[in-house]
Enzyme design. Structure first.
Site, PDB file in Angstrom:
ATOM      1  N   ASP A   1      -5.430  -6.483   5.721  1.00 54.91           N
ATOM      2  CA  ASP A   1      -6.739  -5.952   5.223  1.00 54.91           C
ATOM      3  C   ASP A   1      -7.817  -7.098   4.916  1.00 54.91           C
ATOM      4  OD1 ASP A   1      -8.682  -3.966   4.409  1.00 54.91           O
ATOM      5  OD2 ASP A   1      -7.283  -3.541   2.502  1.00 54.91           O
TER       6      ASP A   1
ATOM      7  N   ASP B   1      -3.484 -18.287   3.058  1.00 52.81           N
ATOM      8  CA  ASP B   1      -4.627 -19.014   2.148  1.00 52.81           C
ATOM      9  C   ASP B   1      -5.043 -20.135   3.108  1.00 52.81           C
ATOM     10  OD1 ASP B   1      -2.211 -20.219   2.048  1.00 52.81           O
ATOM     11  OD2 ASP B   1      -2.548 -20.949  -0.166  1.00 52.81           O
TER      12      ASP B   1
ATOM     13  N   LYS C   1       2.844 -15.616   3.197  1.00 46.71           N
ATOM     14  CA  LYS C   1       2.632 -16.708   2.145  1.00 46.71           C
ATOM     15  C   LYS C   1       4.227 -16.914   1.617  1.00 46.71           C
ATOM     16  CE  LYS C   1       0.599 -18.383  -1.299  1.00 46.71           C
ATOM     17  NZ  LYS C   1      -0.008 -19.713  -1.023  1.00 46.71           N
TER      18      LYS C   1
ATOM     19  N   TYR D   1       0.832  -1.363   0.052  1.00 44.36           N
ATOM     20  CA  TYR D   1       0.028  -0.017  -0.011  1.00 44.36           C
ATOM     21  C   TYR D   1       0.755   1.353  -0.045  1.00 44.36           C
ATOM     22  CZ  TYR D   1      -4.078  -2.936   1.034  1.00 44.36           C
ATOM     23  OH  TYR D   1      -5.196  -3.914   0.861  1.00 44.36           O
TER      24      TYR D   1
ATOM     25  N   ASP E   1     -11.332  -8.345   7.463  1.00 40.74           N
ATOM     26  CA  ASP E   1     -12.684  -8.307   6.810  1.00 40.74           C
ATOM     27  C   ASP E   1     -13.350  -9.681   6.950  1.00 40.74           C
ATOM     28  OD1 ASP E   1     -12.302  -5.541   6.389  1.00 40.74           O
ATOM     29  OD2 ASP E   1     -13.212  -5.627   4.228  1.00 40.74           O
TER      30      ASP E   1
END
Ligand code: ATP
Length: 349
Positions: free
Chosen positions: A243, A219, A186, A136, A247
């Site tokens: 992020d 994942d 990851k 970001y 959620d």
């Protein structure tokens, strides 16, 4: 006396912040809290009126003259690119160096999750999302835009200093609360950044031998959070993964109308805001759920050391959900102001 900058902002931000502030004022009626609440006019209205988003002087004043910022939401269809929101919100995050995005997720009521057979004890986690680096930072660019050969590059920036400070904040929290800490990355596919996170996680962990830890690929974590949410108590991860996963976690605990968050630089000012945005689709209708904003005020009080008062707010919110005294998003009959009034009333029970 703690000084709080209240920034109601745009859309439902202003509607739900009104209720959060009313809760704080109710608790402060007899001076118990001793808060100095100062309302700031930042948002789309001011931008459209004056062309100003936030000035350097205002940013400096927030950083030096306040203990916390209580924000509603920023975003307005009259400002198509939402440049005011970017300037104000990202400006605060980066200029005030608020590197911890803290997202507590707790199931407040047994029937409140879309998962079947889960109890409040199964969904009670805190996510530490890195808030100043990662994907970001806006580094990159486009090449041959608008042609069939177009290339878009978005860099993922991970500094040792940036990783270490968020990992340390998560260990501190896990150590203090006696909870298990999971690193989500990851590193099997994104090897350079992933290895840095894993190395730092191990090294900082040597300083916290009492903290039980786990490692998960992001994942696999997404699946496991749905299948066995009770395994996760404190999660630390990067900006992008945090992020998404927060959620997902908010969805497991009943949705955006309930989710609070904090942006922190431990030892300095904190910015507290509901996870949801300005929701232009329901703005102005008086139907927004004020609970996320009210729980955000509780989170702020907790960080100001007023833990008992924060618990009192949470208990009142839990009662409202248990009794079905909620807005329509949770299936209840109340409007924003009525839900806020119910919770204020419940503070005294
Ligand atoms: P932003 O870009 O500012 O995040 P958005 O509309 O894309 O805005 P949200 O504001 O988070 O995203 O809203 C997503 C959906 O959730 C919308 O349909 C909105 O109506 C609903 N929603 C968000 N917050 C609430 C709330 N407090 N009460 C009820 N519904 C909400």
């Amino acid at each position: 006396m703690p000084r709080i900058a209240v920034v109601p902002g745009d859309g439902i931000g202003a509607e739900v912040t009104r209720e959060a502030v009313a809760v704080l004022r109710e608790l402060d009626r007899d001076g118990e809290l001793g808060l100095d609440l100062v309302e700031w006019d930042l948002g789309a209205d001011r931008y459209l009126r004056t062309g100003l988003t936030i000035t350097d002087e205002e940013m400096a004043e927030l950083g030096s003259g306040y203990d916390a910022i209580l924000l509603g939401a920023l975003g307005d269809p009259r400002v198509p690119g939402n440049e005011h929101a970017r300037d104000i919100l990202l400006g605060m995050r980066f200029k005030l160096d608020l590197y911890v995005n803290l997202r507590p997720v707790r199931l407040l009521h047994p029937g409140g999750s879309p998962l079947k057979d889960v109890s409040p004890a199964d969904i009670d986690m805190v996510i530490f999302r890195e808030n100043t680096e990662g994907s970001y930072v806006g580094m990159g660019g486009v090449f041959k835009q608008g042609t069939p050969d177009e290339v878009a590059i978005e860099e993922d920036v991970n500094t040792r200093k940036g990783v270490e400070r968020i990992v340390r904040a998560a260990y501190e929290h896990a150590g203090r609360t006696g909870r298990r800490l999971t690193l989500a990355d990851k590193s099997n596919a994104l090897r350079h950044s992933g290895q840095l996170w894993r190395r730092v996680f191990g090294e900082v962990g040597d300083e916290y031998p009492a903290v039980e830890t786990g490692l998960m690929y992001i994942d696999a974590l997404a699946t496991d959070m749905v299948l066995r949410p009770g395994r996760y108590q404190v999660i630390v991860t990067s900006n992008l993964f945090g992020d998404i996963i927060s959620d997902l976690a908010a969805g497991l605990a009943g949705g955006l109308g309930l989710a609070p968050s904090a942006n922190l630089h431990p030892g300095r000012i904190g910015l507290f805001e509901p996870v949801h945005g300005s929701a232009p689709d329901i703005a102005g209708q008086g139907t927004a759920n004020p609970v996320a904003a009210i729980l955000t005020a509780a989170l702020m009080l907790e960080h100001l050391g007023r833990t008992d008062t924060a618990r009192r707010i949470e208990a009142a919110v839990e009662a409202s959900i248990r009794e079905g005294a909620t807005t329509a998003d949770l299936g209840g009959p109340l409007r924003t102001a009525e839900a806020g009034a119910w919770i204020r009333n419940a503070l005294h029970k």
